[in-house]
Scaffold this active site. Structure first.
Site, PDB file in Angstrom:
ATOM      1  N   GLU A  52      89.535 -72.333 -20.430  1.00 28.38           N
ATOM      2  CA  GLU A  52      88.200 -72.936 -21.128  1.00 28.38           C
ATOM      3  C   GLU A  52      87.655 -73.574 -22.429  1.00 28.38           C
ATOM      4  O   GLU A  52      86.874 -74.078 -22.545  1.00 28.38           O
ATOM      5  CB  GLU A  52      87.205 -71.519 -21.075  1.00 28.38           C
ATOM      6  CG  GLU A  52      87.084 -71.672 -19.438  1.00 28.38           C
ATOM      7  CD  GLU A  52      86.279 -70.324 -19.033  1.00 28.38           C
ATOM      8  OE1 GLU A  52      86.058 -69.554 -17.792  1.00 28.38           O
ATOM      9  OE2 GLU A  52      86.294 -69.067 -19.752  1.00 28.38           O
ATOM     10  N   LYS A  82      74.475 -68.957 -22.819  1.00 23.30           N
ATOM     11  CA  LYS A  82      73.843 -70.457 -21.887  1.00 23.30           C
ATOM     12  C   LYS A  82      72.270 -70.170 -22.306  1.00 23.30           C
ATOM     13  O   LYS A  82      71.512 -69.805 -23.155  1.00 23.30           O
ATOM     14  CB  LYS A  82      73.809 -69.464 -20.932  1.00 23.30           C
ATOM     15  CG  LYS A  82      75.103 -68.631 -20.097  1.00 23.30           C
ATOM     16  CD  LYS A  82      74.834 -68.474 -18.936  1.00 23.30           C
ATOM     17  CE  LYS A  82      76.393 -67.633 -18.288  1.00 23.30           C
ATOM     18  NZ  LYS A  82      75.452 -67.319 -17.072  1.00 23.30           N
ATOM     19  N   ARG A 133      84.597 -59.102 -22.092  1.00 22.09           N
ATOM     20  CA  ARG A 133      83.865 -58.759 -20.664  1.00 22.09           C
ATOM     21  C   ARG A 133      82.149 -57.536 -20.539  1.00 22.09           C
ATOM     22  O   ARG A 133      81.305 -56.842 -19.951  1.00 22.09           O
ATOM     23  CB  ARG A 133      84.769 -58.593 -19.384  1.00 22.09           C
ATOM     24  CG  ARG A 133      85.142 -59.903 -19.543  1.00 22.09           C
ATOM     25  CD  ARG A 133      84.898 -61.285 -18.412  1.00 22.09           C
ATOM     26  NE  ARG A 133      83.877 -60.815 -17.380  1.00 22.09           N
ATOM     27  CZ  ARG A 133      83.474 -61.446 -16.690  1.00 22.09           C
ATOM     28  NH1 ARG A 133      83.248 -62.516 -17.295  1.00 22.09           N
ATOM     29  NH2 ARG A 133      83.000 -60.680 -15.561  1.00 22.09           N
ATOM     30  N   HIS A 146      78.641 -65.919 -20.470  1.00 22.92           N
ATOM     31  CA  HIS A 146      79.524 -66.704 -19.895  1.00 22.92           C
ATOM     32  C   HIS A 146      80.890 -65.872 -20.835  1.00 22.92           C
ATOM     33  O   HIS A 146      80.746 -65.907 -21.719  1.00 22.92           O
ATOM     34  CB  HIS A 146      80.214 -68.351 -19.876  1.00 22.92           C
ATOM     35  CG  HIS A 146      81.028 -68.308 -19.474  1.00 22.92           C
ATOM     36  ND1 HIS A 146      81.762 -68.190 -18.520  1.00 22.92           N
ATOM     37  CD2 HIS A 146      81.729 -68.557 -20.079  1.00 22.92           C
ATOM     38  CE1 HIS A 146      82.937 -68.416 -17.537  1.00 22.92           C
ATOM     39  NE2 HIS A 146      83.149 -68.753 -19.069  1.00 22.92           N
ATOM     40  N   ARG A 193      74.402 -58.438 -21.411  1.00 24.46           N
ATOM     41  CA  ARG A 193      73.052 -58.893 -20.443  1.00 24.46           C
ATOM     42  C   ARG A 193      72.111 -57.683 -19.694  1.00 24.46           C
ATOM     43  O   ARG A 193      71.701 -58.063 -19.840  1.00 24.46           O
ATOM     44  CB  ARG A 193      74.306 -58.811 -18.963  1.00 24.46           C
ATOM     45  CG  ARG A 193      74.789 -59.991 -19.328  1.00 24.46           C
ATOM     46  CD  ARG A 193      75.481 -60.800 -18.072  1.00 24.46           C
ATOM     47  NE  ARG A 193      76.186 -61.893 -18.461  1.00 24.46           N
ATOM     48  CZ  ARG A 193      76.991 -62.286 -17.421  1.00 24.46           C
ATOM     49  NH1 ARG A 193      78.256 -61.008 -16.818  1.00 24.46           N
ATOM     50  NH2 ARG A 193      78.287 -63.428 -17.175  1.00 24.46           N
ATOM     51  N   TYR A 246      82.911 -74.789 -14.378  1.00 21.81           N
ATOM     52  CA  TYR A 246      82.679 -73.738 -12.992  1.00 21.81           C
ATOM     53  C   TYR A 246      83.404 -73.804 -11.634  1.00 21.81           C
ATOM     54  O   TYR A 246      82.757 -73.938 -10.369  1.00 21.81           O
ATOM     55  CB  TYR A 246      80.901 -73.686 -12.751  1.00 21.81           C
ATOM     56  CG  TYR A 246      80.693 -72.371 -13.930  1.00 21.81           C
ATOM     57  CD1 TYR A 246      81.085 -70.948 -13.790  1.00 21.81           C
ATOM     58  CD2 TYR A 246      79.543 -72.661 -14.305  1.00 21.81           C
ATOM     59  CE1 TYR A 246      80.956 -70.434 -14.787  1.00 21.81           C
ATOM     60  CE2 TYR A 246      78.488 -72.206 -15.353  1.00 21.81           C
ATOM     61  CZ  TYR A 246      79.520 -70.639 -15.611  1.00 21.81           C
ATOM     62  OH  TYR A 246      78.798 -69.539 -16.081  1.00 21.81           O
ATOM     63  N   ASN A 291      71.745 -64.721 -16.745  1.00 22.52           N
ATOM     64  CA  ASN A 291      72.099 -63.641 -17.239  1.00 22.52           C
ATOM     65  C   ASN A 291      72.785 -64.193 -19.478  1.00 22.52           C
ATOM     66  O   ASN A 291      73.680 -63.431 -19.098  1.00 22.52           O
ATOM     67  CB  ASN A 291      73.192 -63.423 -16.558  1.00 22.52           C
ATOM     68  CG  ASN A 291      74.708 -64.468 -16.368  1.00 22.52           C
ATOM     69  OD1 ASN A 291      74.440 -65.273 -16.698  1.00 22.52           O
ATOM     70  ND2 ASN A 291      74.873 -63.974 -15.373  1.00 22.52           N
ATOM     71  N   THR A 304      77.119 -58.913 -13.589  1.00 21.82           N
ATOM     72  CA  THR A 304      76.829 -59.996 -14.251  1.00 21.82           C
ATOM     73  C   THR A 304      75.187 -59.764 -13.740  1.00 21.82           C
ATOM     74  O   THR A 304      74.586 -60.907 -14.148  1.00 21.82           O
ATOM     75  CB  THR A 304      77.340 -60.985 -13.021  1.00 21.82           C
ATOM     76  OG1 THR A 304      78.729 -60.846 -12.555  1.00 21.82           O
ATOM     77  CG2 THR A 304      77.234 -62.096 -12.207  1.00 21.82           C
ATOM     78  N   PHE A 322      76.001 -70.885  -4.462  1.00 22.84           N
ATOM     79  CA  PHE A 322      75.066 -70.813  -6.210  1.00 22.84           C
ATOM     80  C   PHE A 322      75.472 -71.815  -6.700  1.00 22.84           C
ATOM     81  O   PHE A 322      75.264 -72.227  -8.074  1.00 22.84           O
ATOM     82  CB  PHE A 322      74.765 -69.325  -6.660  1.00 22.84           C
ATOM     83  CG  PHE A 322      76.382 -68.463  -7.325  1.00 22.84           C
ATOM     84  CD1 PHE A 322      77.102 -69.499  -8.425  1.00 22.84           C
ATOM     85  CD2 PHE A 322      76.794 -67.909  -6.277  1.00 22.84           C
ATOM     86  CE1 PHE A 322      78.041 -68.418  -8.818  1.00 22.84           C
ATOM     87  CE2 PHE A 322      78.079 -66.904  -6.491  1.00 22.84           C
ATOM     88  CZ  PHE A 322      78.723 -67.415  -8.044  1.00 22.84           C
TER      89      PHE A 322
HETATM   90  O1  CDP Z   1      79.685 -64.652 -15.453  1.00 19.26           O
HETATM   91  P1  CDP Z   1      80.798 -63.190 -14.296  1.00 19.26           P
HETATM   92  O2  CDP Z   1      82.070 -64.172 -14.676  1.00 19.26           O
HETATM   93  O3  CDP Z   1      79.757 -62.245 -14.953  1.00 19.26           O
HETATM   94  O4  CDP Z   1      80.318 -64.302 -13.131  1.00 19.26           O
HETATM   95  P2  CDP Z   1      81.118 -64.666 -12.138  1.00 19.26           P
HETATM   96  O5  CDP Z   1      81.011 -64.196 -10.266  1.00 19.26           O
HETATM   97  O6  CDP Z   1      81.541 -66.140 -12.807  1.00 19.26           O
HETATM   98  O7  CDP Z   1      79.704 -66.282 -11.650  1.00 19.26           O
HETATM   99  C1  CDP Z   1      79.535 -67.192 -12.387  1.00 19.26           C
HETATM  100  C2  CDP Z   1      77.992 -66.902 -13.159  1.00 19.26           C
HETATM  101  O8  CDP Z   1      77.706 -67.510 -11.534  1.00 19.26           O
HETATM  102  C3  CDP Z   1      77.373 -66.099 -13.563  1.00 19.26           C
HETATM  103  O9  CDP Z   1      77.312 -65.848 -14.107  1.00 19.26           O
HETATM  104  C4  CDP Z   1      75.303 -66.254 -12.604  1.00 19.26           C
HETATM  105  O10 CDP Z   1      75.058 -66.826 -13.807  1.00 19.26           O
HETATM  106  C5  CDP Z   1      76.051 -66.999 -11.785  1.00 19.26           C
HETATM  107  N1  CDP Z   1      76.015 -66.060 -10.384  1.00 19.26           N
HETATM  108  C6  CDP Z   1      74.795 -66.151 -10.008  1.00 19.26           C
HETATM  109  O11 CDP Z   1      73.815 -67.534  -9.954  1.00 19.26           O
HETATM  110  N2  CDP Z   1      74.416 -65.470  -8.582  1.00 19.26           N
HETATM  111  C7  CDP Z   1      74.961 -65.283  -7.552  1.00 19.26           C
HETATM  112  N3  CDP Z   1      75.040 -64.145  -6.909  1.00 19.26           N
HETATM  113  C8  CDP Z   1      76.884 -64.217  -8.569  1.00 19.26           C
HETATM  114  C9  CDP Z   1      76.647 -65.522  -9.813  1.00 19.26           C
HETATM  115 MG    MG Z   2      83.269 -65.207 -14.072  1.00 19.89          MG
END
Ligand code: CDP
Ligand code: MG
Length: 136
Positions: A129, A12, A88, A118, A105, A52, A115, A94, A60
Site C-alpha cells: 500500500e 478518507k 489499527r 484506512h 472511528r 481495494y 469511517n 471498522t 460493498f
Molecule cells: O478498513 P478495515 O480494514 O477496518 O475494513 P475492511 O473489512 O478491510 O473493509 C474495507 C472498507 O470497506 C471499510 O473500511 C469500510 O469503509 C468498507 N466496508 C463497507 O462499506 N461495508 C462493510 N460491510 C464492510 C466494509
Molecule cells: Mg482492511
C-alpha cells in the site's frame, strides 16, 4: 517484542471534507507515530479499485471504490513501534458503532462506509500500500 514498522494510513473523503485532517494527524503524533510521508490527492475510481482489489468479491466493493475516489484524501506513511497493529488499535473497529471509546472511528466515523480512516492490516500489505501511493 517491539519492532519499528511502517504502515499506510488514509484519511478518507468524509474526514477531509469535515476538516479533520489536523485532528487525526495529532492523534498519530501524540501516540509516537511519525508521519514520514504525507500527501493530499484525489484518486480515480480505477485506482481505488486497484487499491481495494482484495475486496473485489464483496457486495460493498463498488460503493467502496466509488466512495474512496469521490473526493480528496490524505495518504500518510506512519512509522513507529508495531505501527501496523498499533495504528489499527488507534483507528478502532471498522464499524464506528462498534469501535472502542477514543478511537478515531469512534470519535469521527459516520457509518461503516464513511469511517474516516484506512490502515494497513499487515506488514506485507503495508509495503504494497505504501508502494501504491508513494512509488516515485
Ligand atoms: O478498513 P478495515 O480494514 O477496518 O475494513 P475492511 O473489512 O478491510 O473493509 C474495507 C472498507 O470497506 C471499510 O473500511 C469500510 O469503509 C468498507 N466496508 C463497507 O462499506 N461495508 C462493510 N460491510 C464492510 C466494509
Ligand atoms: Mg482492511
Amino acid at each position: 517484542m517491539s519492532k519499528i514498522e511502517q504502515t499506510l494510513s488514509i484519511i478518507k473523503p468524509d474526514a477531509v471534507e469535515r476538516n479533520l485532517v489536523d485532528e487525526i494527524k495529532n492523534i498519530f503524533i501524540k501516540n509516537n507515530l511519525k508521519i514520514k510521508e504525507i500527501k493530499k490527492i484525489q484518486i480515480s475510481k480505477d485506482e481505488a479499485s486497484e487499491f481495494y482489489k482484495v475486496h473485489q468479491s464483496k457486495p460493498f466493493y463498488n460503493d467502496l471504490c466509488a466512495y474512496l475516489s469521490s473526493g480528496p484524501i490524505v495518504a500518510m506513511v506512519l512509522e513507529g513501534e508495531n505501527a501496523v497493529l498499533f495504528n489499527r488499535k488507534l483507528m478502532g473497529a471498522t464499524n464506528p458503532k462498534e469501535a472502542d471509546e477514543n478511537t478515531i472511528r469512534k470519535l469521527y466515523g459516520i457509518s461503516i462506509d464513511k469511517n474516516s480512516v484506512h490502515g494497513s492490516d499487515s506488514v506485507d500489505n503495508a509495503k504494497k500500500e505504501i508502494e501504491f501511493f508513494f512509488k516515485n
